[in-house]
Design an enzyme around this catalytic site. Sequence first.
Site, PDB file in Angstrom:
ATOM      1  N   HIS A 253       0.800  -1.226   0.000  1.00  0.00           N
ATOM      2  CA  HIS A 253       0.000   0.000   0.000  1.00  0.00           C
ATOM      3  C   HIS A 253       0.833   1.277   0.000  1.00  0.00           C
ATOM      4  O   HIS A 253       0.322   2.344   0.349  1.00  0.00           O
ATOM      5  CB  HIS A 253      -0.925   0.012   1.220  1.00  0.00           C
ATOM      6  CG  HIS A 253      -2.025  -0.991   1.145  1.00  0.00           C
ATOM      7  ND1 HIS A 253      -3.028  -0.941   0.193  1.00  0.00           N
ATOM      8  CD2 HIS A 253      -2.290  -2.096   1.902  1.00  0.00           C
ATOM      9  CE1 HIS A 253      -3.860  -1.951   0.370  1.00  0.00           C
ATOM     10  NE2 HIS A 253      -3.437  -2.668   1.388  1.00  0.00           N
TER      11      HIS A 253
ATOM     12  N   ASP B  21      16.193 -12.076  -0.236  1.00  0.00           N
ATOM     13  CA  ASP B  21      17.566 -11.910  -0.705  1.00  0.00           C
ATOM     14  C   ASP B  21      18.139 -10.563  -0.270  1.00  0.00           C
ATOM     15  O   ASP B  21      19.333 -10.438   0.017  1.00  0.00           O
ATOM     16  CB  ASP B  21      17.628 -12.023  -2.232  1.00  0.00           C
ATOM     17  CG  ASP B  21      17.749 -13.455  -2.717  1.00  0.00           C
ATOM     18  OD1 ASP B  21      17.832 -14.370  -1.875  1.00  0.00           O
ATOM     19  OD2 ASP B  21      17.742 -13.667  -3.951  1.00  0.00           O
TER      20      ASP B  21
ATOM     21  N   ASP C 177      -9.501  -4.696   6.419  1.00  0.00           N
ATOM     22  CA  ASP C 177     -10.000  -5.470   5.279  1.00  0.00           C
ATOM     23  C   ASP C 177     -11.177  -6.351   5.682  1.00  0.00           C
ATOM     24  O   ASP C 177     -12.113  -6.529   4.903  1.00  0.00           O
ATOM     25  CB  ASP C 177      -8.875  -6.317   4.687  1.00  0.00           C
ATOM     26  CG  ASP C 177      -7.911  -5.480   3.864  1.00  0.00           C
ATOM     27  OD1 ASP C 177      -8.150  -5.326   2.659  1.00  0.00           O
ATOM     28  OD2 ASP C 177      -6.939  -4.968   4.433  1.00  0.00           O
TER      29      ASP C 177
ATOM     30  N   GLU D 167      -7.501 -11.652   6.392  1.00  0.00           N
ATOM     31  CA  GLU D 167      -8.276 -10.474   6.029  1.00  0.00           C
ATOM     32  C   GLU D 167      -9.456 -10.796   5.125  1.00  0.00           C
ATOM     33  O   GLU D 167     -10.162  -9.882   4.673  1.00  0.00           O
ATOM     34  CB  GLU D 167      -7.366  -9.455   5.339  1.00  0.00           C
ATOM     35  CG  GLU D 167      -6.569 -10.018   4.168  1.00  0.00           C
ATOM     36  CD  GLU D 167      -5.546  -9.015   3.629  1.00  0.00           C
ATOM     37  OE1 GLU D 167      -5.751  -7.796   3.794  1.00  0.00           O
ATOM     38  OE2 GLU D 167      -4.544  -9.458   3.034  1.00  0.00           O
TER      39      GLU D 167
ATOM     40  N   ARG E  82       5.774  -6.219   3.979  1.00  0.00           N
ATOM     41  CA  ARG E  82       4.455  -6.654   3.516  1.00  0.00           C
ATOM     42  C   ARG E  82       4.526  -6.641   1.994  1.00  0.00           C
ATOM     43  O   ARG E  82       4.506  -5.593   1.365  1.00  0.00           O
ATOM     44  CB  ARG E  82       3.339  -5.735   4.016  1.00  0.00           C
ATOM     45  CG  ARG E  82       1.982  -6.133   3.434  1.00  0.00           C
ATOM     46  CD  ARG E  82       0.790  -5.664   4.248  1.00  0.00           C
ATOM     47  NE  ARG E  82       0.596  -4.216   4.191  1.00  0.00           N
ATOM     48  CZ  ARG E  82      -0.456  -3.596   4.752  1.00  0.00           C
ATOM     49  NH1 ARG E  82      -1.371  -4.308   5.411  1.00  0.00           N
ATOM     50  NH2 ARG E  82      -0.571  -2.292   4.684  1.00  0.00           N
TER      51      ARG E  82
END
Length: 260
Positions: free
Chosen positions: A50, A89, A180, A154, A75
Site C-alpha cells: 500500500h 535476498d 479489510d 483479512e 508486507r
Amino acid sequence: MTERPHPSAFRRRFAAGNHLIGTFIKTPVTHTVEIIGALGFDFVVIDEEHAPFDRVTIDGAILAARAVGSAALVRVAEPTPAKILSVLDDGATGILVPHVASADRAREVVASARYRGGKRGFSNSPRAGGYGARPLWQHIEAADAEVTVIGMIEDPEALDQLDAILAVDGLDGVFIRRGDLTVALGAAGPDAPEVQEACTKIFAAAKRAGKPVCIMVGGAAEAAAFQARGASAFIVSTDLGFLRTAATKALAEVAALAPA
C-alpha cells in the site's frame, strides 16, 4: 529500556509470544526507518502493498533497519515466489503476506520462503548471504532458522479454514487485518460485532495451534485489550501517522499563540 535483541532473534521472540512493537513504513526513504528503529521499536513493516516501494527502495529500507538493529519485515505486494525471494535476498527478517485465505496458499507462501522442504531459489551473493561470505549450507541453515513468515487474515473465507491455515508447518503466526475484514464483511467499523467475532475466532484458532497473533492498534488502551485476548505483537500506526499526529499538534500549539 532493556537492550533490544539482534534482529536474527525476531522469529524466536515472535514464536515465544514476546511483547513486540512495530510500525508500518509507508515512505520509501531510509530516514524514517532509521528514526523508528533507533527509538527502540522491535520491528518495522516496509509496506510494498500500500505504499510506493520498489525493489531498490525496499533494499534501502532494509539496510536502514539493519543499521539501527531493528527487524525488517516486508508486507509484499503479492504472494508470489518472485516477490518473496527478492525481499528475502535483500535481507528482510521476514514477510507479512496478504490474503492467506487457505491452507494451500499458506503452504505456497512457506515454500517460497524456505530452502529445506521448500522452493526458495538459492543465492548467497545478495545481502542475505553476506555477499558471498556465508557458505552455502551455513546460509541455508541460518535463513531457514531466522526468516519469519506471517500470514494476513483479512478474507471472510479464511475464517472457515483457520485451523488448517495455522496448522501449516513453517507459518510462524498470523496478522489480523481488521480494516479489510471490516470492508469484506460490510461492517460499520473495526469494532463492529461481526469483526470482533472474527477476531475471536482467529485468536482461538491461534491458541489451539500454539502460534502468535500480531494486530494493528491505535494505542496503549487498544493494545491492552487485544493483549488480554491473546495478541503479543503490535503494529502501532505508521511513519506517516506519526508525522501527521506530531505536525497537527505542533501546528495547533503554535497557531494558538497568534494575536487575536
